[in-house]
Design a protein around this motif. Structure first.
Motif, PDB file in Angstrom:
ATOM      1  N   GLN A  11       0.838  -1.193   0.000  1.00 11.31           N
ATOM      2  CA  GLN A  11       0.000   0.000   0.000  1.00 11.31           C
ATOM      3  C   GLN A  11       0.874   1.244   0.000  1.00 11.31           C
ATOM      4  O   GLN A  11       1.864   1.327   0.716  1.00 11.31           O
ATOM      5  N   LEU A  12       0.512   2.217  -0.812  1.00 14.00           N
ATOM      6  CA  LEU A  12       1.297   3.444  -0.915  1.00 14.00           C
ATOM      7  C   LEU A  12       0.884   4.418   0.172  1.00 14.00           C
ATOM      8  O   LEU A  12      -0.287   4.520   0.531  1.00 14.00           O
ATOM      9  N   PRO A  13       1.853   5.166   0.727  1.00 14.51           N
ATOM     10  CA  PRO A  13       1.530   6.112   1.806  1.00 14.51           C
ATOM     11  C   PRO A  13       0.790   7.339   1.289  1.00 14.51           C
ATOM     12  O   PRO A  13       0.955   7.754   0.135  1.00 14.51           O
ATOM     13  N   VAL A  14      -0.004   7.927   2.163  1.00 19.73           N
ATOM     14  CA  VAL A  14      -0.707   9.178   1.862  1.00 19.73           C
ATOM     15  C   VAL A  14      -0.139  10.257   2.780  1.00 19.73           C
ATOM     16  O   VAL A  14      -0.231  10.154   4.004  1.00 19.73           O
ATOM     17  N   ARG A  27      -5.054   2.667   5.441  1.00 18.65           N
ATOM     18  CA  ARG A  27      -6.522   2.714   5.504  1.00 18.65           C
ATOM     19  C   ARG A  27      -7.153   1.443   6.045  1.00 18.65           C
ATOM     20  O   ARG A  27      -8.273   1.479   6.553  1.00 18.65           O
ATOM     21  N   ASP A  28      -6.453   0.300   5.957  1.00 16.67           N
ATOM     22  CA  ASP A  28      -7.041  -0.938   6.478  1.00 16.67           C
ATOM     23  C   ASP A  28      -6.450  -1.337   7.828  1.00 16.67           C
ATOM     24  O   ASP A  28      -6.606  -2.472   8.270  1.00 16.67           O
ATOM     25  N   LEU A  29      -5.776  -0.399   8.496  1.00 20.36           N
ATOM     26  CA  LEU A  29      -5.330  -0.598   9.876  1.00 20.36           C
ATOM     27  C   LEU A  29      -6.084   0.397  10.753  1.00 20.36           C
ATOM     28  O   LEU A  29      -6.190   1.573  10.404  1.00 20.36           O
ATOM     29  N   PHE A  30      -6.584  -0.077  11.886  1.00 20.17           N
ATOM     30  CA  PHE A  30      -7.468   0.739  12.709  1.00 20.17           C
ATOM     31  C   PHE A  30      -6.869   0.928  14.104  1.00 20.17           C
ATOM     32  O   PHE A  30      -6.699  -0.047  14.838  1.00 20.17           O
ATOM     33  N   PRO A 106      -8.833  -2.864  17.767  1.00 22.05           N
ATOM     34  CA  PRO A 106      -7.778  -2.110  17.069  1.00 22.05           C
ATOM     35  C   PRO A 106      -6.789  -3.042  16.380  1.00 22.05           C
ATOM     36  O   PRO A 106      -6.525  -4.153  16.847  1.00 22.05           O
ATOM     37  N   SER A 107      -6.236  -2.585  15.292  1.00 25.27           N
ATOM     38  CA  SER A 107      -5.259  -3.380  14.535  1.00 25.27           C
ATOM     39  C   SER A 107      -3.912  -3.378  15.249  1.00 25.27           C
ATOM     40  O   SER A 107      -3.569  -2.436  15.967  1.00 25.27           O
ATOM     41  N   ARG A 108      -3.181  -4.446  15.043  1.00 19.30           N
ATOM     42  CA  ARG A 108      -1.812  -4.550  15.537  1.00 19.30           C
ATOM     43  C   ARG A 108      -0.939  -5.066  14.406  1.00 19.30           C
ATOM     44  O   ARG A 108      -1.261  -6.076  13.773  1.00 19.30           O
ATOM     45  N   ALA A 109       0.166  -4.371  14.151  1.00 20.96           N
ATOM     46  CA  ALA A 109       1.065  -4.753  13.058  1.00 20.96           C
ATOM     47  C   ALA A 109       2.502  -4.682  13.534  1.00 20.96           C
ATOM     48  O   ALA A 109       2.897  -3.727  14.218  1.00 20.96           O
ATOM     49  N   SER A 110       3.282  -5.683  13.203  1.00 17.59           N
ATOM     50  CA  SER A 110       4.703  -5.675  13.541  1.00 17.59           C
ATOM     51  C   SER A 110       5.447  -4.735  12.597  1.00 17.59           C
ATOM     52  O   SER A 110       4.942  -4.349  11.535  1.00 17.59           O
ATOM     53  N   ILE A 111       6.655  -4.375  12.982  1.00 18.32           N
ATOM     54  CA  ILE A 111       7.458  -3.503  12.139  1.00 18.32           C
ATOM     55  C   ILE A 111       7.757  -4.178  10.804  1.00 18.32           C
ATOM     56  O   ILE A 111       7.809  -3.525   9.758  1.00 18.32           O
ATOM     57  N   GLN A 112       7.895  -5.516  10.824  1.00 17.82           N
ATOM     58  CA  GLN A 112       8.158  -6.245   9.588  1.00 17.82           C
ATOM     59  C   GLN A 112       6.946  -6.178   8.659  1.00 17.82           C
ATOM     60  O   GLN A 112       7.086  -6.023   7.441  1.00 17.82           O
ATOM     61  N   THR A 113       5.744  -6.279   9.239  1.00 15.52           N
ATOM     62  CA  THR A 113       4.525  -6.178   8.435  1.00 15.52           C
ATOM     63  C   THR A 113       4.388  -4.788   7.831  1.00 15.52           C
ATOM     64  O   THR A 113       4.019  -4.635   6.655  1.00 15.52           O
ATOM     65  N   GLN A 115       6.795  -2.735   7.073  1.00 19.16           N
ATOM     66  CA  GLN A 115       7.796  -2.570   6.016  1.00 19.16           C
ATOM     67  C   GLN A 115       7.430  -3.365   4.765  1.00 19.16           C
ATOM     68  O   GLN A 115       7.660  -2.915   3.648  1.00 19.16           O
ATOM     69  N   ARG A 116       6.867  -4.554   4.976  1.00 20.27           N
ATOM     70  CA  ARG A 116       6.570  -5.444   3.838  1.00 20.27           C
ATOM     71  C   ARG A 116       5.295  -5.037   3.103  1.00 20.27           C
ATOM     72  O   ARG A 116       5.266  -4.982   1.868  1.00 20.27           O
ATOM     73  N   ASN A 117       4.227  -4.754   3.849  1.00 19.98           N
ATOM     74  CA  ASN A 117       2.920  -4.529   3.240  1.00 19.98           C
ATOM     75  C   ASN A 117       2.477  -3.069   3.246  1.00 19.98           C
ATOM     76  O   ASN A 117       1.579  -2.699   2.486  1.00 19.98           O
ATOM     77  N   TYR A 118       3.078  -2.268   4.095  1.00 24.82           N
ATOM     78  CA  TYR A 118       2.621  -0.889   4.228  1.00 24.82           C
ATOM     79  C   TYR A 118       3.817   0.067   4.157  1.00 24.82           C
ATOM     80  O   TYR A 118       4.507   0.112   3.154  1.00 24.82           O
ATOM     81  N   PHE A 119       4.044   0.824   5.236  1.00 28.29           N
ATOM     82  CA  PHE A 119       5.111   1.812   5.265  1.00 28.29           C
ATOM     83  C   PHE A 119       5.271   2.265   6.707  1.00 28.29           C
ATOM     84  O   PHE A 119       4.402   2.037   7.557  1.00 28.29           O
ATOM     85  N   LEU A 120       6.390   2.928   6.991  1.00 29.01           N
ATOM     86  CA  LEU A 120       6.632   3.491   8.314  1.00 29.01           C
ATOM     87  C   LEU A 120       5.949   4.859   8.404  1.00 29.01           C
ATOM     88  O   LEU A 120       5.529   5.419   7.393  1.00 29.01           O
TER      89      LEU A 120
END
Length: 477
Positions: A11-14, A27-30, A106-113, A115-120
């Motif tokens: 997913q590209l950052p906004v 947008r799909d992390l809450f 609420p969503s929870r995402a690791s730093i690896q997730t 980097q791989r699927n989203y962005f910092l």
């Protein structure tokens, strides 16, 4: 090909309109609990009434709640009616919480997730594994549990890094680097609005600031000693020394025509906010004496925590002590940490939590923006952030290497070192009177610069005013 597919799926950052270096949360992390649909609320209420009817009348059918209420009204059994409604309310709330927790949490995402699927969170955000060499002095690690006897640890650290586009290695610059330490409950993102402007205005080659363990997206290690201010300082020194070494390498390269006499003396600018002021002072002690160190503490949280002396470990009744420690740790995990973790999750996951908290500490609430809220909210989607905050709190029980007064005095005794303080007059966290009282014995060495009507985070409330104050401090030193 697989890498190309992953890039296409990522997913590209906004970018935020009002803050060019900050991204919106994917947008799909809450970050908060989502509201229950009306149908789900009705279902939860019906389940609560049904469960109460079964418990009251020991029978069940589809209209049992209505029959129960009707029977109670006819017989005039007010006590049974109240009993029915109280149990129905409790059961309905529990059903609501259960459904929301499992389907709308609420969503929870690791730093690896990320980097791989989203962005910092920012285009300036970085994540690297850093090897830390720690002193073997935190003896309470064993007492508190989950400690480590290894003095060398490798930790994944998130940090911001901004390189001055107007300064090259062959140009004169005032500072080799500028380093920023954040306060409690925040992350390096709190410095994001001020970082580029500070670096450019003060003439630093680069500006850096990391997330202390327990905050942001830095790893949540088991070793409690990694959550102390001393360890945070070691993380900072690791990143800062690397920048200084890289600058030395560039200056000593074949393209550098400047003589040693023409080169500016090594200098760094260190800023620390609130709790981060302690780590900033520790960093100053860890730098060579020949480096010029200009230190600016913002709303410093100094002199407020009780000092803890070093505890001595005894070997008497070692087996009994280990057994008691194991039982205590098990009790704490089940009856203290688990409930506290869920309470944290629920509280911070409530819509508007961060906004209400920041409005309370902003000197002028009208200056609070949605981007300000977002910078604090971003890290709450990180996996295990509740555990990190709990570990940080537990680590405060570890013995401190220095009392705050001793720490400041050691820094003031360093050569080539200046210390200044910036304080908001409307700060309700570190009140003006508390800061003045702590620095009263050092008023001949430390000047306090006051910002009228600013709260606990003046560099976020009105960035340009803060940067101009920093420039005044540097010009007067």
């Amino acid at each position: 090909q697989q890498q190309q597919q992953q890039q296409q799926q990522q997913q590209l950052p906004v970018v935020r309109d009002d803050e060019p270096y900050l991204y919106n949360i994917p947008r799909d992390l809450f970050p908060v609990y989502r509201p229950m649909p009306m149908v789900a609320n009705i279902f939860a209420a019906w389940m609560g009434f049904t469960a109460s009817a079964v418990h009251t009348w020991k029978t069940i059918n589809f209209i049992q709640p209505l029959l129960t209420l009707n029977a109670g009204i006819k017989t005039g059994d007010i006590k049974k009616i109240l009993n029915f409604f109280s149990k129905a309310l409790v059961a309905a709330v529990l059903s609501h919480v259960f459904l929301q927790e499992f389907f709308l949490a609420p969503s929870r995402a690791s730093i690896q997730t990320l980097q791989r699927n989203y962005f910092l969170p920012s285009s300036l955000s970085r994540y690297e594994q850093i090897k830390l060499c720690l002193p073997k002095e935190n003896q309470l690690n064993e007492e508190l549990g989950d400690g480590s006897d290894d003095s060398s640890s490798k930790v994944g650290v998130t940090f911001l890094r901004y390189e001055n586009p107007n300064v090259t290695s062959n140009q004169k610059k005032r500072f080799r680097a500028m380093y920023l330490n954040h306060g409690f409950g925040a992350s390096s993102l709190s410095w994001l609005p001020a970082l580029p402007s500070l670096v450019n205005r003060v003439g630093a080659r680069v500006g850096i600031g990391h997330d202390a363990a327990g905050f942001g997206f830095t790893d949540r290690p088991k070793d409690l000693s990694l959550y102390t201010s001393q360890s945070s300082a070691i993380m900072g020194l690791n990143l800062l020394n690397r920048e200084i070494e890289n600058d030395d390498h560039n200056q000593n390269g074949g393209c550098d025509e400047m003589s040693s006499a023409e080169r500016p003396p090594p200098a760094v600018l260190l800023l620390g906010h609130s709790m981060g002021s302690i780590a900033t002072l520790h960093m100053a002690l860890g730098l060579p004496n020949d480096i010029q160190k200009d230190i600016i503490l913002v709303a410093p949280a100094l002199g407020i925590a009780p000092s803890r002396g070093e505890t001595r470990r005894t070997n008497k009744n070692g087996r009994s002590r280990r057994l008691l420690r194991t039982l205590r740790q098990a009790f704490q995990k089940v009856f203290v940490y688990a409930p506290f973790t869920y309470i944290l999750r629920r509280t911070v996951g409530t819509e508007g939590f961060w906004k209400k908290g920041l409005l309370a500490v902003w000197g002028d609430p009208a200056l609070l923006s949605e981007s300000d809220v977002l910078r604090f909210q971003w890290p709450s989607i990180g996996s295990g952030w509740e555990k990190g905050l709990i570990n940080f709190s537990r680590a405060q029980l570890l013995p401190k290497q220095h009392k705050d007064t001793d720490l400041l005095e050691k820094v003031l005794a360093l050569p080539n070192t200046t210390v200044s303080v910036i304080q908001g007059t409307s700060d309700v966290v570190m009140k003006k009177s508390v800061v003045q009282k702590f620095f009263e014995p050092y008023k001949s060495q430390v000047r306090i610069w006051e910002l009228e009507n600013r709260g606990h985070d003046p560099f976020e409330e009105k960035t340009e005013e803060f940067v101009s104050t920093v420039m005044q401090i540097l010009e007067s030193s």
